[in-house]
Enzyme design. Structure first.
Site, PDB file in Angstrom:
ATOM      1  N   GLY A   1     -31.326   9.835 -33.081  1.00 20.30           N
ATOM      2  CA  GLY A   1     -29.878   9.937 -32.930  1.00 20.30           C
ATOM      3  C   GLY A   1     -29.239   8.567 -32.881  1.00 20.30           C
ATOM      4  CB  ALA A   2     -30.364   5.361 -31.446  1.00 17.83           C
TER       5      ALA A   2
ATOM      6  N   GLY B   1      -6.677  -0.465  -3.100  1.00 26.76           N
ATOM      7  CA  GLY B   1      -5.977   0.820  -3.141  1.00 26.76           C
ATOM      8  C   GLY B   1      -5.592   1.166  -4.577  1.00 26.76           C
ATOM      9  N   GLY B   2      -4.522   1.936  -4.695  1.00 27.88           N
ATOM     10  CA  GLY B   2      -4.075   2.364  -6.022  1.00 27.88           C
ATOM     11  C   GLY B   2      -3.698   1.195  -6.909  1.00 27.88           C
TER      12      GLY B   2
HETATM   13  C1  HXC Z   1       3.373  -5.793   3.482  1.00 28.32           C
HETATM   14  C2  HXC Z   1       1.619  -7.258   3.668  1.00 28.32           C
HETATM   15  C3  HXC Z   1       0.772  -6.350   3.005  1.00 28.32           C
HETATM   16  C4  HXC Z   1       1.314  -5.107   2.567  1.00 28.32           C
HETATM   17  C5  HXC Z   1      -0.362  -8.092   3.492  1.00 28.32           C
HETATM   18  N1  HXC Z   1       0.865  -8.310   3.966  1.00 28.32           N
HETATM   19  N2  HXC Z   1      -0.449  -6.898   2.926  1.00 28.32           N
HETATM   20  N3  HXC Z   1       2.903  -6.968   3.906  1.00 28.32           N
HETATM   21  N4  HXC Z   1       2.627  -4.883   2.827  1.00 28.32           N
HETATM   22  N5  HXC Z   1       0.590  -4.224   1.918  1.00 28.32           N
HETATM   23  C6  HXC Z   1       1.344  -9.500   4.645  1.00 28.32           C
HETATM   24  C7  HXC Z   1       0.758  -9.710   6.030  1.00 28.32           C
HETATM   25  O1  HXC Z   1       1.470  -9.019   6.977  1.00 28.32           O
HETATM   26  C8  HXC Z   1       0.869 -11.209   6.184  1.00 28.32           C
HETATM   27  O2  HXC Z   1       2.185 -11.533   6.525  1.00 28.32           O
HETATM   28  C9  HXC Z   1       0.646 -11.723   4.784  1.00 28.32           C
HETATM   29  O3  HXC Z   1       0.909 -10.646   3.920  1.00 28.32           O
HETATM   30  C10 HXC Z   1      -0.757 -12.204   4.560  1.00 28.32           C
HETATM   31  O4  HXC Z   1      -1.658 -11.193   4.998  1.00 28.32           O
HETATM   32  P1  HXC Z   1      -2.916 -11.537   5.934  1.00 28.32           P
HETATM   33  O5  HXC Z   1      -3.411 -10.259   6.446  1.00 28.32           O
HETATM   34  O6  HXC Z   1      -2.536 -12.578   6.955  1.00 28.32           O
HETATM   35  O7  HXC Z   1      -3.879 -12.217   4.903  1.00 28.32           O
HETATM   36  P2  HXC Z   1      -5.448 -12.055   4.774  1.00 28.32           P
HETATM   37  O8  HXC Z   1      -6.108 -12.249   6.108  1.00 28.32           O
HETATM   38  O9  HXC Z   1      -5.850 -12.964   3.669  1.00 28.32           O
HETATM   39  O10 HXC Z   1      -5.706 -10.560   4.336  1.00 28.32           O
HETATM   40  C11 HXC Z   1      -5.230 -10.076   3.105  1.00 28.32           C
HETATM   41  C12 HXC Z   1      -5.369  -8.558   3.037  1.00 28.32           C
HETATM   42  C13 HXC Z   1      -4.735  -7.882   4.265  1.00 28.32           C
HETATM   43  C14 HXC Z   1      -6.871  -8.199   2.939  1.00 28.32           C
HETATM   44  C15 HXC Z   1      -4.719  -8.116   1.717  1.00 28.32           C
HETATM   45  O11 HXC Z   1      -3.425  -8.403   4.408  1.00 28.32           O
HETATM   46  C16 HXC Z   1      -4.649  -6.398   4.151  1.00 28.32           C
HETATM   47  O12 HXC Z   1      -5.659  -5.706   4.387  1.00 28.32           O
HETATM   48  N6  HXC Z   1      -3.465  -5.918   3.801  1.00 28.32           N
HETATM   49  C17 HXC Z   1      -3.214  -4.492   3.683  1.00 28.32           C
HETATM   50  C18 HXC Z   1      -3.929  -3.935   2.468  1.00 28.32           C
HETATM   51  C19 HXC Z   1      -3.617  -2.499   2.262  1.00 28.32           C
HETATM   52  O13 HXC Z   1      -4.182  -1.605   2.895  1.00 28.32           O
HETATM   53  N7  HXC Z   1      -2.643  -2.234   1.392  1.00 28.32           N
HETATM   54  C20 HXC Z   1      -2.235  -0.947   1.042  1.00 28.32           C
HETATM   55  C21 HXC Z   1      -3.265  -0.449   0.012  1.00 28.32           C
HETATM   56  S1  HXC Z   1      -2.844   1.112  -0.582  1.00 28.32           S
HETATM   57  P3  HXC Z   1       2.573 -12.868   7.315  1.00 28.32           P
HETATM   58  O14 HXC Z   1       4.034 -12.707   7.616  1.00 28.32           O
HETATM   59  O15 HXC Z   1       1.701 -12.909   8.528  1.00 28.32           O
HETATM   60  O16 HXC Z   1       2.295 -13.987   6.398  1.00 28.32           O
HETATM   61  C22 HXC Z   1      -1.899   0.774  -1.856  1.00 28.32           C
HETATM   62  C23 HXC Z   1      -1.401   2.016  -2.523  1.00 28.32           C
HETATM   63  C24 HXC Z   1      -0.997   1.751  -3.908  1.00 28.32           C
HETATM   64  O17 HXC Z   1      -1.653  -0.296  -2.202  1.00 28.32           O
HETATM   65  C25 HXC Z   1      -0.750   3.076  -4.537  1.00 28.32           C
HETATM   66  C26 HXC Z   1      -0.572   2.969  -5.981  1.00 28.32           C
HETATM   67  C27 HXC Z   1      -0.582   4.316  -6.609  1.00 28.32           C
END
Ligand code: HXC
Length: 513
Positions: free
Chosen positions: A400-401, A165-166
């Site tokens: 040009g290069a 993501g971001g």
């Molecule tokens: C809160 C989160 C989290 C998040 C993971 N966890 N991502 N908690 N916010 N964004 C937590 C899970 O609930 C889990 O908690 C622990 O972290 C480990 O995650 P798992 O899913 O069990 O691990 P894994 O299978 O290795 O997968 C990792 C992952 C997946 C691929 C990162 O967790 C995932 O897809 N997370 C969401 C990613 C996402 O969409 N993020 C937002 C992106 S947008 P427990 O308690 O079970 O240990 C963004 C915007 C930014 O970031 C903008 C900036 C301008």
């Protein structure tokens, strides 16, 4: 005291032993283990170990961990101060919270005041979902600091897990990205979103793994086989860089004689101008101890960039690579080299350019994608740079290069050519076809045409495909024997070490981005 010891112990466990074991099972180190490996032993001074998040939504008040998923502070690398943050995936997936962002910003601010590099280790699920916009705002505050720090202190990002993501934009705003192979990935939208929106099925690794980013997108500058190798790359990289833009890079003790000659260089250029060779052989030959830290080795391989030292002086190398696409300049090569030239210029690192370029890559694909604007980036970068610029034309410098590759007219300070240099508007065959268009049309057979071109090409080569014409105009300062190249570069670098050059005052340039 007892409480302090207990609290520290609790903080060091992050999200708990089970999650640490899960991290290890994935072939990944913990946030603290990474810092131990990165920093000089015993040098880490941690800040904000006792910070916790302030959120109560989604029952998050029952999940409060000391340090809140990011370890921050400073330490030393080879005795020089660096500021660091390391995201802890064992705490809520290393997700970025409001307090987490505050911790990172605190050390970024201090790195700027102290004038020391910033290294961020990324391993995170992105914005902490439970905190909504407060987490997004946290990212934006970090971005703003990345931007203000750009060109002031070196900023390096390690990607040792997910970065989605971001969240990808903080590393993208920094100077260098290092990814650990197979255990890291970066993408703006992950495979699930891609599937939903476009129907395409693709894995994490194929969409945003180190292999993709080092070959196709150019997002990453270095790939380590694992986290340890990636960390060693960061330490090596820093050895070429100053602490900040007001300092010079460190001068290392050099035992390789500055006047070391290499007779092999006198015959390294093949007799036939169309036969390729590996320009990296020349770089290794002239650099101290043959050492070259190549940047983006798998991306836009028609241009080679990286760091060397010359008699201990840290120097950026830009070299056309005849071994790949004949060393043509194309969009990716122009962007790759332009960014590097600007980095060197920002951090007082002189640039040595080795030229063997037959021109820009022709074709509709390049024109459609904007080779004009993108090629202009490299001209701009060279023309704007005020650090010492030394150019050695090895063979072709066509069209040009010629202008682009740190020519005299783009404020090249010392421009050398080897006797094998060919400096001309274009290669002999192309030139004859344009100059004798009518005569060629009048000839009947292909055979006759070929003969005519070959005969006239010889004359053309005699007149233009050599360095003497350019040297007569002073566009080349000297024609040098190839085996002396190391010595000549070192002497030029030493002479130019006190060079001063300034650009006119302005808010900022309008570089063709
Ligand atoms: C809160 C989160 C989290 C998040 C993971 N966890 N991502 N908690 N916010 N964004 C937590 C899970 O609930 C889990 O908690 C622990 O972290 C480990 O995650 P798992 O899913 O069990 O691990 P894994 O299978 O290795 O997968 C990792 C992952 C997946 C691929 C990162 O967790 C995932 O897809 N997370 C969401 C990613 C996402 O969409 N993020 C937002 C992106 S947008 P427990 O308690 O079970 O240990 C963004 C915007 C930014 O970031 C903008 C900036 C301008």
């Amino acid at each position: 005291m007892k409480r302090l010891i207990a609290e520290r112990e609790k903080a060091r466990l992050g999200g708990g032993q089970k999650r640490i074991d899960a991290q290890h099972a994935k072939g990944k180190l913990t946030a603290r283990e990474r810092l131990d490996m990165l920093l000089d032993e015993g040098s880490f001074e941690e800040y904000d170990m006792f910070v916790t998040h302030r959120t109560t939504d989604f029952e998050l008040d029952s999940e409060r961990y000391l340090s809140d998923g990011v370890i921050t502070g400073h330490g030393t690398i080879d005795g020089r101060t660096v500021y660091v943050f390391s995201q802890d995936f064992t705490v809520l997936g290393g997700s970025l919270s409001e307090t987490n962002a505050l911790k990172i910003c605190k050390i970024m601010d201090q790195a700027m005041k102290v004038g020391a590099p910033l290294i961020g280790i990324n391993d995170s699920g992105g914005a902490r979902i439970q905190e909504g916009v407060r987490s997004l705002a946290g990212y934006a505050t970090i971005f703003q600091r990345n931007i203000m720090a750009s060109g002031v202190i070196p900023q390096i990002s390690a990607i040792f897990g997910p970065c989605a993501g971001g969240a990808v934009y903080s590393p993208a705003l920094t100077d260098f990205v290092v990814m650990a192979d197979k255990t890291s990935c970066m993408f703006v939208t992950g495979p699930k979103v891609v599937k939903t929106v476009t129907g395409e099925t693709i894995s994490d690794e194929d969409l945003g793994g180190a292999s993709m980013h080092s070959t196709k997108s150019g997002v990453t500058h270095f790939v380590g086989a694992d986290e340890k190798e990636s960390i060693l790359l960061i330490r090596k990289l820093l050895s070429y860089l100053p602490q900040n833009n007001l300092e010079e890079p460190p001068l290392v003790v050099c035992e390789d004689p500055p006047d070391r000659l290499d007779d092999n260089l006198n015959s390294i250029i093949p007799e036939k101008p169309s036969i390729p060779y590996d320009v990296k052989d020349i770089i290794h030959s002239v650099a101290d101890n043959g050492e070259f830290l190549e940047i983006q080795p798998q991306y836009a391989r028609n241009i080679v960039i990286g760091f060397v030292t010359f008699n201990g002086i840290s120097t950026g190398i830009v070299a056309n690579q005849p071994n790949y696409l004949a060393g043509c300049l194309d969009i990716n090569a122009s962007k790759k080299a332009a960014r590097f030239v600007r980095f060197c210029d920002a951090f007082n690192i002189p640039i040595v350019t080795l030229v063997d370029v037959p021109g820009f890559l022709p074709g509709s694909a390049q024109e459609f994608d904007g080779i004009i604007t993108n090629g202009a980036k490299l001209i701009f970068a060279y023309g704007e740079a005020t650090v010492p610029k030394i150019t050695v034309i090895l063979r072709k410098a066509y069209g040009g290069a010629y202008c682009v590759m740190s020519s005299k007219q783009l404020r090249g300070d010392v421009n050398y050519a080897w006797p094998s240099a060919e400096i001309a508007v274009m290669g002999p065959n192309g030139a004859i076809e344009v100059l004798f268009n009518r005569e060629l049309k009048a000839l009947g057979s292909n055979e006759e045409r070929k003969k005519f071109i070959a005969e006239n090409a010889e004359d053309y080569r005699e007149k233009f495909s050599n360095p003497y014409e350019a040297a007569r105009y002073g566009y080349i300062d000297d024609i040098i024997e190839p085996r002396n190249t190391r010595f000549r570069i070192i002497r030029a670098l030493q002479t130019l070490s006190t060079k001063k050059d300034v650009n006119p005052p302005k808010k900022h340039c309008t570089l063709p981005l």
